[in-house]
Design a protein around this motif. Structure first.
Motif, PDB file in Angstrom:
ATOM      1  N   TRP A  54       0.727  -1.204  -0.037  1.00 51.72           N
ATOM      2  CA  TRP A  54       0.112  -0.085  -0.120  1.00 51.72           C
ATOM      3  C   TRP A  54       0.896   1.227  -0.081  1.00 51.72           C
ATOM      4  O   TRP A  54       1.740   1.543   0.965  1.00 51.72           O
ATOM      5  CB  TRP A  54      -0.915  -0.144   1.229  1.00 51.72           C
ATOM      6  CG  TRP A  54      -1.980   1.047   1.080  1.00 51.72           C
ATOM      7  CD1 TRP A  54      -1.840   2.439   1.553  1.00 51.72           C
ATOM      8  CD2 TRP A  54      -3.459   0.656   0.571  1.00 51.72           C
ATOM      9  NE1 TRP A  54      -3.085   2.850   1.097  1.00 51.72           N
ATOM     10  CE2 TRP A  54      -4.234   2.096   0.458  1.00 51.72           C
ATOM     11  CE3 TRP A  54      -4.170  -0.369   0.087  1.00 51.72           C
ATOM     12  CZ2 TRP A  54      -5.156   2.032   0.018  1.00 51.72           C
ATOM     13  CZ3 TRP A  54      -5.186  -0.316  -0.309  1.00 51.72           C
ATOM     14  CH2 TRP A  54      -6.038   0.997  -0.172  1.00 51.72           C
ATOM     15  N   ALA A  64      -6.658  -2.604  -4.458  1.00 49.41           N
ATOM     16  CA  ALA A  64      -7.689  -3.010  -3.444  1.00 49.41           C
ATOM     17  C   ALA A  64      -8.951  -3.350  -4.085  1.00 49.41           C
ATOM     18  O   ALA A  64      -9.537  -4.473  -3.893  1.00 49.41           O
ATOM     19  CB  ALA A  64      -7.850  -2.044  -2.216  1.00 49.41           C
ATOM     20  N   ILE A 136     -10.386  -0.230   2.311  1.00 50.91           N
ATOM     21  CA  ILE A 136     -10.790  -1.587   1.905  1.00 50.91           C
ATOM     22  C   ILE A 136     -12.299  -1.538   2.456  1.00 50.91           C
ATOM     23  O   ILE A 136     -13.060  -2.441   1.733  1.00 50.91           O
ATOM     24  CB  ILE A 136      -9.896  -2.548   2.319  1.00 50.91           C
ATOM     25  CG1 ILE A 136      -8.604  -2.428   1.689  1.00 50.91           C
ATOM     26  CG2 ILE A 136     -10.310  -4.112   2.309  1.00 50.91           C
ATOM     27  CD1 ILE A 136      -7.421  -3.541   2.077  1.00 50.91           C
TER      28      ILE A 136
END
Length: 255
Positions: A54, A64, A136
C-alpha cells in the motif's frame, strides 16, 4: 429479598435484532453459497494479508478494488473507480474543536448503478487513500451493493444488509474496526464513524460467522480492536451457551 442485586443475564442484542441478524446471514449464505462459509477467507488488516504494497495513492485503492472484486466474483471490467473530496467538518464543542472525518451526511463511499457502458462506478473519498483499512472497508461495502442491488437480489437498498454482506464475504474485520474510532489531533480529540451498523451489531454478526464456521476461538478475531474483541468474545460465548436458540425462528402466524 436480595433478588434486586442479581445481575441481568447478558444478551448481545435484543431478541428482534438477534433474529434479524441470524435470518439475514442465513439468507446471504443461501444467495452466495460458493465458496462455503467455512472455506471463505477472512481478510485481516496485516501486511502479510495484502497481495500488494500500500503506497498511499490512488493506484493502491485500484489494486484493493481488484482484490475485493475478485473475492466477490465481480468482473473487473464492469467496475470503474472514482474519487471525490468532502473535506473535514469542524464542530465547535465549546472547548477544543472536534473534527469529524465522516459525518452522517458525508458518505465515505458512493455506489452508482450500471451505466450504458455496462459499468458500475465506485467512488471513494480521497481522504481514505492514506488508510488501507478504511479504503478496503469502503470498497467492500460499495461492492456489496453491486452483489445485492446490481445483481437484483434485493429491490430496495438496505444499508444494514449491505454492511452484513461484508461479513460473509470476509471483510468484516475491516468494516468493524473502522465503524467507530477516536483520534487525537493538534486541536484536541475527535472521532470518526463509518458504515451503518454499531459496535454491538458488528460483534454479534462476526460471532455468528465464527459459529457458522465451527470456530470457538478463531485466530482472526485477534485482529479486532480491543473493545470490539471484548464484545465479540461475549457475543460468541452467548451463542455457544444458547445454541438451541441460534438460527431458530418463531413460526409465522396463520393467515
Amino acid at each position: 429479598m436480595f433478588g434486586i442485586f442479581r445481575s441481568k443475564k447478558y444478551e448481545p442484542l435484543n431478541y428482534e435484532l438477534r433474529k434479524w441478524f441470524e435470518n439475514s446471514l442465513l439468507w446471504l449464505e443461501e444467495e452466495f453459497p460458493e465458496p462455503k462459509v467455512e472455506d471463505r477467507k477472512i481478510f485481516l488488516p496485516t501486511a502479510d494479508n495484502m497481495p500488494f504494497i500500500w503506497n498511499n495513492d490512488e493506484d493502491s485503492v485500484q489494486k484493493a478494488l481488484k482484490m475485493v472484486a475478485g473475492c466477490m466474483a465481480i468482473p473487473e471490467n464492469e467496475l470503474e473507480l472514482d474519487f471525490y473530496e468532502t473535506g473535514i467538518t469542524e464542530i465547535n464543542s465549546g472547548y477544543n474543536p472536534i473534527f469529524l472525518n465522516n459525518e452522517s451526511d458525508q458518505a465515505a463511499g458512493l455506489y452508482y448503478e450500471k451505466d450504458e457502458r455496462g459499468k458500475y462506478t465506485i467512488a471513494i473519498d480521497k481522504q481514505f487513500v492514506n488508510s488501507p483499512e478504511h479504503a478496503i472497508a469502503i470498497i467492500a461495502h460499495e461492492l456489496s451493493h453491486v452483489k445485492l442491488l446490481g445483481e437484483k437480489r434485493i429491490e430496495e437498498n438496505d444499508e444494514h444488509l449491505t454492511d452484513l454482506a461484508t461479513v460473509l464475504f470476509g471483510f468484516g474485520i475491516f468494516c468493524a474496526n473502522t465503524s467507530f474510532q477516536y483520534y487525537q489531533s493538534s486541536s484536541g480529540w475527535g472521532y470518526s464513524y463509518q458504515g451503518y451498523m454499531n459496535q454491538d451489531e458488528w460483534a454479534y454478526s462476526l460471532a455468528l460467522l465464527a459459529y457458522m464456521r465451527n470456530e470457538e476461538k478463531p485466530d482472526w478475531a485477534n485482529s479486532l480492536n480491543p473493545t470490539l474483541k471484548k464484545d465479540f468474545d461475549r457475543s460468541l460465548k452467548y451463542i455457544l451457551d444458547n445454541e438451541d436458540e441460534i438460527f431458530k425462528f418463531d413460526p409465522e402466524p396463520d393467515k
